[in-house]
Design a protein around this motif. Structure first.
Motif, PDB file in Angstrom:
ATOM      1  N   ALA A 155       0.889  -1.275   0.043  1.00  6.35           N
ATOM      2  CA  ALA A 155      -0.004  -0.191   0.065  1.00  6.35           C
ATOM      3  C   ALA A 155       0.842   1.136   0.008  1.00  6.35           C
ATOM      4  N   VAL A 156       1.915   1.268   0.794  1.00  4.67           N
ATOM      5  CA  VAL A 156       2.995   2.466   0.734  1.00  4.67           C
ATOM      6  C   VAL A 156       3.410   2.624  -0.638  1.00  4.67           C
ATOM      7  N   ALA A 157       3.784   1.524  -1.345  1.00  2.00           N
ATOM      8  CA  ALA A 157       4.261   1.812  -2.717  1.00  2.00           C
ATOM      9  C   ALA A 157       3.405   2.356  -3.683  1.00  2.00           C
ATOM     10  N   ALA A 193       3.130   6.206  -5.503  1.00  4.25           N
ATOM     11  CA  ALA A 193       3.066   6.256  -6.766  1.00  4.25           C
ATOM     12  C   ALA A 193       2.029   7.283  -7.194  1.00  4.25           C
ATOM     13  N   ALA A 194       0.867   7.007  -6.445  1.00  2.00           N
ATOM     14  CA  ALA A 194      -0.280   7.799  -6.566  1.00  2.00           C
ATOM     15  C   ALA A 194       0.135   9.104  -6.461  1.00  2.00           C
ATOM     16  N   VAL A 195       0.852   9.611  -5.470  1.00  4.70           N
ATOM     17  CA  VAL A 195       1.124  10.894  -4.963  1.00  4.70           C
ATOM     18  C   VAL A 195       1.835  11.663  -6.132  1.00  4.70           C
ATOM     19  N   GLN A 246      13.043  10.705  -2.635  1.00  2.28           N
ATOM     20  CA  GLN A 246      13.112  10.311  -1.377  1.00  2.28           C
ATOM     21  C   GLN A 246      12.062   9.177  -0.934  1.00  2.28           C
ATOM     22  N   GLY A 247      10.835   9.357  -1.587  1.00  5.04           N
ATOM     23  CA  GLY A 247       9.662   8.450  -1.235  1.00  5.04           C
ATOM     24  C   GLY A 247      10.220   7.044  -1.993  1.00  5.04           C
ATOM     25  N   ALA A 248      11.067   7.108  -3.438  1.00  8.44           N
ATOM     26  CA  ALA A 248      11.270   5.783  -3.723  1.00  8.44           C
ATOM     27  C   ALA A 248      12.398   5.404  -2.914  1.00  8.44           C
ATOM     28  N   TYR A 253      -3.449  11.011   3.778  1.00  9.57           N
ATOM     29  CA  TYR A 253      -3.906  12.192   4.483  1.00  9.57           C
ATOM     30  C   TYR A 253      -3.401  13.427   3.632  1.00  9.57           C
ATOM     31  N   HIS A 254      -2.130  13.621   3.111  1.00 10.81           N
ATOM     32  CA  HIS A 254      -1.677  14.614   2.720  1.00 10.81           C
ATOM     33  C   HIS A 254      -1.947  14.525   0.903  1.00 10.81           C
ATOM     34  N   HIS A 255      -2.214  13.174   0.536  1.00 12.19           N
ATOM     35  CA  HIS A 255      -2.863  13.251  -1.056  1.00 12.19           C
ATOM     36  C   HIS A 255      -4.125  14.014  -0.822  1.00 12.19           C
ATOM     37  N   VAL A 256      -4.926  13.810   0.086  1.00 10.03           N
ATOM     38  CA  VAL A 256      -6.199  14.320   0.070  1.00 10.03           C
ATOM     39  C   VAL A 256      -5.957  15.812   0.329  1.00 10.03           C
TER      40      VAL A 256
END
Length: 195
Positions: free
Chosen positions: A13-15, A19-21, A99-101, A143-146
């Protein structure tokens, strides 16, 4: 039959949400306001980049006994976000994406660490358990994608994951603290329906 472990489910789910963000941020005008008071979308992307950077330090603390904390101080964390929010948009996107990757690649290392190992947000605390780090990142991403206010809402979150977030939210509310209760109610008003 191959069963997926709980940590593997969270890591997947994190991955997915990383990717969605990244996809959402690619076409956004980052100068526009976000749903976080006082923050533009650039602040959200900067925060997610520095959050990933900080969690990478905690992965090293848990797995390598590096002694690192997530942030040097809360003031330094805030200054880093403000500074990074001023970067050219493509540079900011690249920072957050990289950083996310890196965090997505590092989080599986926690499977070999003691999940109860305490790691520190800043020197002297508060502390987190290493086993909670993937879930912490997932929460930040959703939360931050929202908060980017770009068409993604809590109704777009997978139902099982939304229920988990809802249960966490309720579990964290101190009903004797009006500010905490107000924050929870604000999140609910923004569409975090538990059904």
């Amino acid at each position: 039959m191959n069963e997926t472990s709980p940590i593997d489910t969270v890591l997947a789910a994190v991955a997915r949400h990383t990717a969605a963000v990244d996809d959402a941020a690619a076409d956004l005008d980052l100068t526009q306001p976000s749903l976080c008071t006082g923050w533009t979308r650039a602040h959200i992307i900067a925060h997610l980049g520095h959050n990933a950077e900080g969690l990478l330090r905690l992965v090293r603390a848990a797995c390598d006994d590096s002694g690192e904390t997530m942030y040097a101080s809360v003031a330094d964390r805030d200054a880093d976000i403000d500074r990074s929010a001023q970067l050219p948009p493509d540079e900011l996107r690249a920072f957050a994406r990289d950083q996310g990757a890196a965090l997505v690649a590092a989080l599986p290392r926690l499977a070999a660490a003691d999940p109860a190992r305490e790691v520190e947000r800043v020197p002297g605390g508060p502390t987190f358990q290493a086993g909670n780090l993937p879930g912490m990142r997932l929460r930040e991403l959703i939360y931050h994608h929202v908060d980017l206010d770009a068409g993604f809402g809590f109704a777009d979150v997978e139902p099982a994951l939304l229920r988990r977030l809802w249960e966490q939210e309720i579990g964290m509310v101190d009903t004797s603290d009006p500010a905490a209760l107000g924050t929870a109610l604000t999140r609910l008003a923004r569409g975090m329906d538990p059904r």
